[in-house]
Write a protein that holds these residues in place. Structure first.
Motif, PDB file in Angstrom:
ATOM      1  N   TRP A   1      -9.082 -22.886  -1.308  1.00  0.00           N
ATOM      2  CA  TRP A   1      -7.723 -22.475  -0.939  1.00  0.00           C
ATOM      3  C   TRP A   1      -7.460 -22.767   0.534  1.00  0.00           C
ATOM      4  O   TRP A   1      -6.380 -23.248   0.898  1.00  0.00           O
TER       5      TRP A   1
ATOM      6  N   LEU B   1      -8.727 -12.688  -8.671  1.00  0.00           N
ATOM      7  CA  LEU B   1      -9.748 -12.429  -7.647  1.00  0.00           C
ATOM      8  C   LEU B   1     -10.917 -11.660  -8.229  1.00  0.00           C
ATOM      9  O   LEU B   1     -12.070 -11.887  -7.873  1.00  0.00           O
TER      10      LEU B   1
ATOM     11  N   LEU C   1     -12.313 -19.654  -2.420  1.00  0.00           N
ATOM     12  CA  LEU C   1     -11.612 -19.313  -1.186  1.00  0.00           C
ATOM     13  C   LEU C   1     -11.589 -20.507  -0.237  1.00  0.00           C
ATOM     14  O   LEU C   1     -10.556 -20.816   0.377  1.00  0.00           O
TER      15      LEU C   1
ATOM     16  N   SER D   1      -6.298 -21.567  -7.160  1.00  0.00           N
ATOM     17  CA  SER D   1      -7.636 -21.972  -6.738  1.00  0.00           C
ATOM     18  C   SER D   1      -8.699 -21.251  -7.554  1.00  0.00           C
ATOM     19  O   SER D   1      -9.698 -21.836  -7.958  1.00  0.00           O
TER      20      SER D   1
ATOM     21  N   VAL E   1     -18.360 -20.645   2.711  1.00  0.00           N
ATOM     22  CA  VAL E   1     -16.989 -20.994   3.097  1.00  0.00           C
ATOM     23  C   VAL E   1     -17.014 -21.940   4.288  1.00  0.00           C
ATOM     24  O   VAL E   1     -16.342 -22.983   4.291  1.00  0.00           O
TER      25      VAL E   1
ATOM     26  N   VAL F   1      -3.479 -19.050  -4.230  1.00  0.00           N
ATOM     27  CA  VAL F   1      -4.763 -18.338  -4.309  1.00  0.00           C
ATOM     28  C   VAL F   1      -5.174 -18.201  -5.778  1.00  0.00           C
ATOM     29  O   VAL F   1      -6.306 -18.507  -6.163  1.00  0.00           O
TER      30      VAL F   1
END
Lengths: 232, 250, 53
Positions: free
Chosen positions: A113, A216, A110, A153, A19, A150
């Motif tokens: 996003w 998710l 993530l 993405s 990330v 979210v």
């Protein structure tokens, strides 16, 4: 790396490093962050110009316009999700690394996003105000946009992984993802419309939250499978 | 049991076996559809609410059912192909997609033609089934576009299989969200297809049509799978033997 | 007879949807067959070329 077990980073630190890397890269190329935002603002400008300046009509169509523009802006940026990693070969490294690939896929989604979805949610009130949206509706809109971006993405990361390395990738990616993204658009835009009409919004918000949880949990596995296939 | 499946999945065996089944499927399908069409068009009583326009359901319902069925076949064989690496099931998935798209198109067109006298409009966004069918068509387009974009057949098989499975998870959600969306749309009260209780004189032709369409679909699918198998196995020895007459071996 | 064909004034809709269905089914059959033939032809050409080498 004679003893890989000793050198292997823990699950969370590997996740965070992916990330961090993507966010830092985006920080160095601000165009990646700003272009989707400009696109979002411009598409929202197209509608009043095309439909006419009547404030009643704009207030009526506002939720739909904001959501369509957000969906298109999110799609626009998805193409680059794995592209640079694919081109410079770091995708191979990510696939071969001891980190479980679904975890890496989740980290990439993530990061995407954080780079595109979050700024879009933060900018959306500016657009909403031009559509005469009251403050209460704007807060509902931001909640739905958060869950929606979210999900987008994550859902989009599947499409990006499937089309990475293909020519004509962008148009194909939209063709793959748009029909799948319809539930997000439907619940997102309709919930904001309901909020604007002072109706109950909980059903739509719960659905979007549930859909977000579903993507998710499932999308990273599909993305990982797609990455392995595309990078064979 | 397993040897039977392995034999069935072997391309040369399937290629021969399918050729034997296709004419039978075609004949059974054509006979059922012929009975269903004649009985449905001329002998079934007109609906008390919709008059003779209800007869469109005899082609609309089977195509709508097959558009779903084809996606199910596509997704299930894609899953089998991914999990057990059976090449034949990837060929089935590849063959089912264009057929499914055709039947989805047919369901959309006949639904729209039915809607014109019933709702007074060719397209009614308030009807969840038509909207779902439209999204279904887009799903098929996406699947076929992804397949067409990847040159390597093995890679195209696997990538499109992932897409088919993601789509299969999403289809119930899409249906549900479209239902919810149109339920908010007040005003247009729609005439439900078939009405509350369907008479047997109306029902039998419909069942015959569904049955017949399924067999025709089966024949079309088997034919396309044969083509896929032939193309995929073009380098195999059995294809060489198949296309070259005995004396031709140099 | 003409009364039968008019379908209580819904004739145009009923017949056009049945006609369209027939057309699509025929297109499916023809498309499938022509694709099979062209693939077969390609395969034969390829194999003949390989054999003659």
């Amino acid at each position: 790396m004679n003893q890989p077990t000793l050198n292997m980073p823990s699950l969370s630190s590997g996740f965070l490093s992916v990330v961090r890397r993507d966010v830092l890269l985006a920080w160095k190329r601000p165009g990646d962050v700003l272009n989707p935002l400009f696109f979002f603002a411009m598409v929202s400008t197209l509608f009043p110009l095309a439909v006419g300046p009547s404030s009643e009509e704009l207030a009526f169509s506002g939720p739909g316009v904001v959501w369509v523009a957000a969906l298109l802006a999110a799609l626009l940026s998805l193409n680059s999700l794995f592209m640079s990693d694919f081109e410079d070969g770091s995708l191979d490294q990510l696939i071969l690394s001891p980190q479980p690939l679904p975890m890496t896929a989740l980290a990439k989604a993530l990061a995407h996003w954080l780079i595109t979805g979050l700024p879009l949610v933060l900018v959306s009130p500016l657009v909403a105000i031009t559509f005469q949206m009251p403050a209460q509706t704007i807060s509902v809109m931001m909640v739905t946009l958060t869950f929606g971006t979210v999900s987008l993405s994550l859902l989009g990361s599947i499409g990006a992984a499937l089309t990475v390395g293909l020519h004509r990738g962008t148009a194909l990616l939209s063709l793959l993802i748009l029909p799948l993204a319809m539930p997000i658009l439907i619940f997102g835009a309709r919930t904001v419309s309901l909020a604007a009409a002072d109706d109950a919004v909980s059903a739509g918000v719960y659905f979007l939250a549930a859909y977000c949880m579903l993507t998710l949990t499932l999308a990273p596995f599909a993305t990982a499978a797609a990455l392995r296939i595309s990078n064979e | 049991m397993w040897t039977f499946f392995h034999k069935l999945a072997s391309p040369p065996h399937f290629y021969d076996l399918a050729a034997k089944f296709i004419p039978w499927f075609g004949v059974i399908g054509a006979a059922c559809v012929a009975y269903g069409a004649i009985a449905g068009l001329f002998y079934a009583p007109a609906d008390y609410q919709q008059g003779d326009a209800f007869r469109i359901i005899y082609v609309h319902v089977p195509s709508a059912y097959l558009s779903m069925m084809a996606y199910m076949i596509m997704a299930v064989s894609a899953a089998i192909g991914l999990i057990w690496r059976i090449k034949l099931s990837h060929a089935v998935a590849a063959a089912a997609a264009p057929l499914g798209a055709w039947f989805t198109f047919l369901a959309l067109m006949t639904g729209s033609i039915w809607g014109r006298p019933m709702w007074g409009t060719w397209w009614e966004w308030g009807d969840p089934r038509l909207t779902s069918e439209l999204l279904m068509l887009f799903l098929y387009f996406g699947y076929m576009a992804l397949r067409a974009a990847i040159d390597d057949t093995t890679k195209a098989d696997k990538a499109s299989a992932v897409l088919a499975l993601v789509g299969a998870v999403n289809i119930p959600i899409i249906h549900f969200s479209v239902e919810w969306w149109s339920s908010l749309h007040q005003g247009a009260t729609l005439v439900r297809e078939g009405g509350p209780a369907i008479e047997t004189g109306m029902l039998y032709p419909l069942l015959a049509m569904i049955f017949g369409f399924t067999f025709i679909f089966g024949a079309l699918l088997l034919g396309r799978v044969r083509t896929e198998v032939l193309f995929r196995e073009r380098r195999a020895n059995w294809v060489r033997k198949l296309v070259l007459p005995e004396g031709d071996h140099a | 007879m003409s009364e039968m064909l008019s379908m209580g004034n819904y004739g145009a809709y009923v017949w056009s949807s049945f006609g369209l269905t027939l057309i699509v089914l025929v297109v499916c059959v023809v498309q499938g067959r022509s694709r099979h033939k062209s693939v077969l032809k390609d395969v034969v050409v390829r194999i003949k070329a390989m054999e003659s080498k």
